[in-house]
Design an enzyme around this catalytic site. Structure first.
Site, PDB file in Angstrom:
ATOM      1  CB  CYS A  60      -0.867   0.036   1.252  1.00 57.24           C
ATOM      2  SG  CYS A  60      -2.097  -1.269   1.349  1.00 57.24           S
ATOM      3  CD  GLU A  62      -2.263   3.963   3.178  1.00 59.18           C
ATOM      4  OE1 GLU A  62      -1.828   3.234   2.267  1.00 59.18           O
ATOM      5  OE2 GLU A  62      -3.472   4.104   3.407  1.00 59.18           O
ATOM      6  CB  CYS A  92      -5.661  -1.559   4.639  1.00 60.18           C
ATOM      7  SG  CYS A  92      -3.929  -2.059   4.726  1.00 60.18           S
TER       8      CYS A  92
HETATM    9  N1  THU Z   1      -4.425   0.415  -0.926  1.00 59.53           N
HETATM   10  C1  THU Z   1      -3.550   1.352  -0.440  1.00 59.53           C
HETATM   11  O1  THU Z   1      -2.561   1.702  -1.094  1.00 59.53           O
HETATM   12  N2  THU Z   1      -3.810   1.876   0.779  1.00 59.53           N
HETATM   13  C2  THU Z   1      -4.873   1.547   1.564  1.00 59.53           C
HETATM   14  O2  THU Z   1      -4.988   2.005   2.677  1.00 59.53           O
HETATM   15  C3  THU Z   1      -5.884   0.630   1.051  1.00 59.53           C
HETATM   16  C4  THU Z   1      -5.578  -0.040  -0.213  1.00 59.53           C
HETATM   17  C5  THU Z   1      -4.173  -0.140  -2.255  1.00 59.53           C
HETATM   18  C6  THU Z   1      -3.806  -1.591  -2.264  1.00 59.53           C
HETATM   19  C7  THU Z   1      -4.247  -2.006  -3.649  1.00 59.53           C
HETATM   20  O3  THU Z   1      -3.201  -1.708  -4.571  1.00 59.53           O
HETATM   21  C8  THU Z   1      -5.417  -1.094  -3.959  1.00 59.53           C
HETATM   22  O4  THU Z   1      -5.335  -0.027  -3.031  1.00 59.53           O
HETATM   23  C9  THU Z   1      -6.766  -1.768  -3.835  1.00 59.53           C
HETATM   24  O5  THU Z   1      -6.891  -2.426  -2.639  1.00 59.53           O
END
Ligand code: THU
Length: 132
Positions: A60, A62, A92
């Site tokens: 992700c 973050e 998440c």
């Molecule tokens: N994702 C993030 O980058 N940050 C979050 O807090 C939630 C999800 C990304 C992971 C994945 O590449 C896409 O969003 C869909 O889940």
């Protein structure tokens, strides 16, 4: 610090997250995320989600920002802004735990756009968090 000043800092941090989002690598979900992590020393580390054909290997935005900071010797943070192609996006569960390692007193900022930001602390987002 004066509230207006804090709001402006948060808006600018959100702008950096939104700009970083353009570098997201998200060919599978098509959900682009950008993060901007403000360190206590004033440095800002941005990050994006980087997906993988083996889906579980995805990282992700973050955590990308946090990993960049720690690998540059920076471990004390005051705020994290998140922008996504879907508007408001809170971290998440894995990212909440990952960030908590470096302190729950972190302002987490996201919103539909820079004029509609919401702020919650990591302690609010992850109550009774696990710590070894
Ligand atoms: N994702 C993030 O980058 N940050 C979050 O807090 C939630 C999800 C990304 C992971 C994945 O590449 C896409 O969003 C869909 O889940």
């Amino acid at each position: 610090m004066e509230q207006n000043r804090i709001s402006e800092i948060y808006k600018e941090l959100y702008d950096q997250a939104a700009a970083a989002k353009e570098n997201a690598y998200a060919p599978y979900s098509n959900f682009q995320v950008g993060a901007a992590l403000l360190a206590k020393d004033g440095r800002i580390f941005t990050g994006v989600n980087v997906e993988n054909g083996s889906y579980g290997a995805t990282i992700c935005a973050e955590r990308t920002a946090c990993v960049k900071a720690v690998s540059e010797g920076c471990k004390e943070f005051s705020a994290l802004a998140i922008a996504s192609s879907g508007g408001e996006a809170w971290p998440c569960g894995i990212c909440r735990q990952f960030l908590y390692e470096f302190g729950g007193d972190l302002a987490v900022i996201t919103g539909e756009d820079r004029e509609h930001l919401r702020v919650l602390s990591l302690n609010e987002l992850l109550p009774e968090a696990f710590r070894l």
